[in-house]
Structure formats: structure tokens, C-alpha cells
Design a protein around this motif. Structure first.
Motif, PDB file in Angstrom:
ATOM      1  N   GLY A 156      48.105  34.745  43.960  1.00  0.00           N
ATOM      2  CA  GLY A 156      49.023  35.230  44.979  1.00  0.00           C
ATOM      3  C   GLY A 156      50.471  34.836  44.748  1.00  0.00           C
ATOM      4  N   GLU A 157      50.678  33.762  43.998  1.00  0.00           N
ATOM      5  CA  GLU A 157      52.036  33.315  43.684  1.00  0.00           C
ATOM      6  C   GLU A 157      52.652  34.113  42.531  1.00  0.00           C
ATOM      7  N   LEU A 162      51.329  37.639  41.522  1.00  0.00           N
ATOM      8  CA  LEU A 162      51.197  39.087  41.678  1.00  0.00           C
ATOM      9  C   LEU A 162      51.147  39.443  43.159  1.00  0.00           C
ATOM     10  N   THR A 163      51.611  40.621  43.484  1.00  0.00           N
ATOM     11  CA  THR A 163      51.583  41.067  44.872  1.00  0.00           C
ATOM     12  C   THR A 163      50.392  41.992  45.109  1.00  0.00           C
ATOM     13  N   LYS A 164      49.891  41.957  46.334  1.00  0.00           N
ATOM     14  CA  LYS A 164      48.792  42.845  46.711  1.00  0.00           C
ATOM     15  C   LYS A 164      49.324  44.261  46.898  1.00  0.00           C
ATOM     16  N   TYR A 181      45.634  44.138  44.889  1.00  0.00           N
ATOM     17  CA  TYR A 181      45.168  43.883  43.537  1.00  0.00           C
ATOM     18  C   TYR A 181      44.222  45.013  43.125  1.00  0.00           C
ATOM     19  N   ASP A 200      44.328  42.495  36.676  1.00  0.00           N
ATOM     20  CA  ASP A 200      45.101  41.530  37.475  1.00  0.00           C
ATOM     21  C   ASP A 200      44.566  40.113  37.310  1.00  0.00           C
TER      22      ASP A 200
END
Length: 272
Positions: free
Chosen positions: A35-36, A38-40, A42, A107
Motif C-alpha cells: 500500500g505504500e 502502489l495505489t488501489k 490492485y 502488482d
């Protein structure tokens, strides 16, 4: 080549019944790390060396699609029978070093108690091919330092469990050295600068005595012992069962104990 020790149908059956999902502590580490970076939402996760699906299932709520691979046809068939109703989870029989997905499409790639069996150099090249820029990998396992706790009898229980492991040690594959050293060499081989290795993650889970005995049967070294000395292997289980019950002062294999595991987790992110 990868090491193939989980091939048989009987082994796959006990693996499905007695291996457990990654503990919540490990899951939190992985998804916080992801989460730090890549952004959702996913899109795609790949679980390699998935066995009968215990580590693949935890990915399902987070990704549009999950592909889980294992070199063992028997393991994949057992996984498929459990997860027929999960539309975004697809099991494929495939070696870890050849992943059936497109370049830069993944991802998150995970491998639970598995990466030490792979051809590390070839596998990491494949990981680099399939990860998106910023995509993450998570390799995690529990170490041989397992403890069985029960009330004030924990010291005796641990002694018995350690003696079982000592007997089985002569059938242990050399690649288990990676587990014993906390995946240090595997961590060092990862070509990314954004990476970390977390050691000695202690987790505790309730299990029955029957499940502890079942877990022993899933170990590759027990299965190797079973092939070479089937009667002695079965006798070891029977004797261990008797010793556990006598120490605990109980008669039921359903009696609950606590399994304490020491885990290690390697996390890394491909440069953007």
C-alpha cells in the motif's frame, strides 16, 4: 532446476488438510508494504509454489485477479477442488521459474514456505520480468524453530517435538539451509534497492494435537522418511502421539495446544 518434493497425491491430501494460511501478522506486513508503493485498485497478484492454496486465498479480496501456480499437478488439483467458487482465483500447474503472465503485469508476487525450493537465480529473473514498476514481492516462511505449548507442560512438549525433528533431520533437503539462515542469501540475491528482511516474527496459533501430528506429515523430510522407511515413519507418529497425550494427561487428539512459530518475511519493490 527446482526441487520437487511435494508431488504425490497422498502428500497433497495431508498438505491440504493440515497446512495453514499465512498468519495475520505476515499479511499485515505485506499489504502495508504494498500500500505504500502502489495505489488501489490492485489488478493482478501471483502466488508461486501455492501448494493447495493456503497462501493464494488471502490475496483474493485485494486483487481483481489472482493466479496461483505450483509445479505439482497433485497440489493444484487439490487446490482446485477447494476453490471452485472463487471467480478471480485461477490455479495453474507451472514451475516457479516460468510464470504464465505477461511482462510488467503483476502488482504483487508471493511465495509462502516455497522460494527456497526454487532455482533462485532463474526465478528472480522471472520475477523481474513480470512485476510492474513499483510492483512488490513477498517471500515468507516459518523456520524450524517451532514450539508446542500446553499449560505448564510446554517444556516437555517442546522436547518431544524437537526430538521428532532431530530424527527427521537426516532426510532434510539441503535447500532447507535457506530457511535456517532466515532467507539471508535469497534476500541478498534480490536486485532491488528497496527491500527489507524481517526476522523472528513470532506468531501463536491454537491447534489440536491431531493437527500437530498432521502438520508433521506435511513436512518434506517426513515424506522422504515415509518413502525410505514406511513402518518406522508411521511408528514415529504413533509414538509421538502417545507421548504428547501422556504428557498432557488427556486422551483426545482434539485437545487444543498452542503452536508458536518463528517467521521470516522478505519484502522488495521493483524500481519505478
Amino acid at each position: 532446476m527446482a526441487t520437487r518434493l511435494f508431488e504425490g497425491k497422498g502428500h497433497a491430501s495431508v498438505y491440504k488438510k493440515y497446512r495453514f494460511s499465512p498468519p495475520q501478522e505476515i499479511q499485515d506486513l505485506i499489504f502495508n508494504y504494498l500500500g505504500e508503493r502502489l495505489t488501489k485498485p490492485y489488478e493482478l497478484a501471483v502466488d508461486v509454489g501455492c501448494g493447495t492454496g493456503q497462501s493464494a486465498r488471502i490475496l483474493v479480496p485485494y486483487f481483481q485477479k489472482v493466479i496461483a501456480t505450483d509445479i505439482s499437478e497433485a497440489q493444484i488439483e487439490e487446490a482446485k477442488t477447494s476453490d471452485k467458487g472463487i471467480p478471480n482465483l485461477n490455479y495453474i500447474a507451472s514451475p516457479a521459474e516460468i510464470c504464465p503472465v505477461d511482462d510488467a503485469s503483476v502488482d504483487l508476487l508471493t511465495a509462502c514456505a516455497a522460494v527456497h525450493w526454487f532455482n533462485i537465480e532463474t526465478f528472480l529473473k522471472e520475477v523481474d520480468r513480470i512485476l510492474k514498476p513499483g510492483g512488490c514481492l513477498a517471500f515468507f516462511t516459518y523456520t524450524p524453530s517451532m514450539e508446542v505449548h500446553y499449560k505448564d507442560r510446554s517444556e516437555q512438549m517442546i522436547k518431544v517435538f524437537n526430538e521428532v525433528q532431530d530424527i527427521l533431520a537426516q532426510y532434510q533437503n539441503e535447500k532447507v539451509k535457506h530457511v535456517k539462515t532466515g532467507y539471508k542469501e535469497i534476500f541478498e540475491a534480490i536486485p532491488y534497492t528497496d527491500k527489507k528482511r524481517i526476522e523472528n516474527i513470532i506468531t501463536k496459533s491454537p491447534m489440536s494435537i491431531g493437527e500437530i501430528l498432521g502438520l508433521i506429515q506435511t513436512f518434506s523430510m517426513y515424506q522422504s522418511y515415509l518413502k525410505v522407511e514406511p513402518e518406522k515413519a508411521k511408528e514415529l507418529l504413533a509414538t509421538t502421539e502417545q507421548r504428547f497425550l501422556e504428557i498432557m494427561g488427556v486422551t483426545s487428539l482434539d485437545t487444543s495446544v498452542e503452536l508458536c512459530l518463528h517467521n521470516v518475511c522478505v519484502l522488495a519493490s521493483k524500481p519505478k
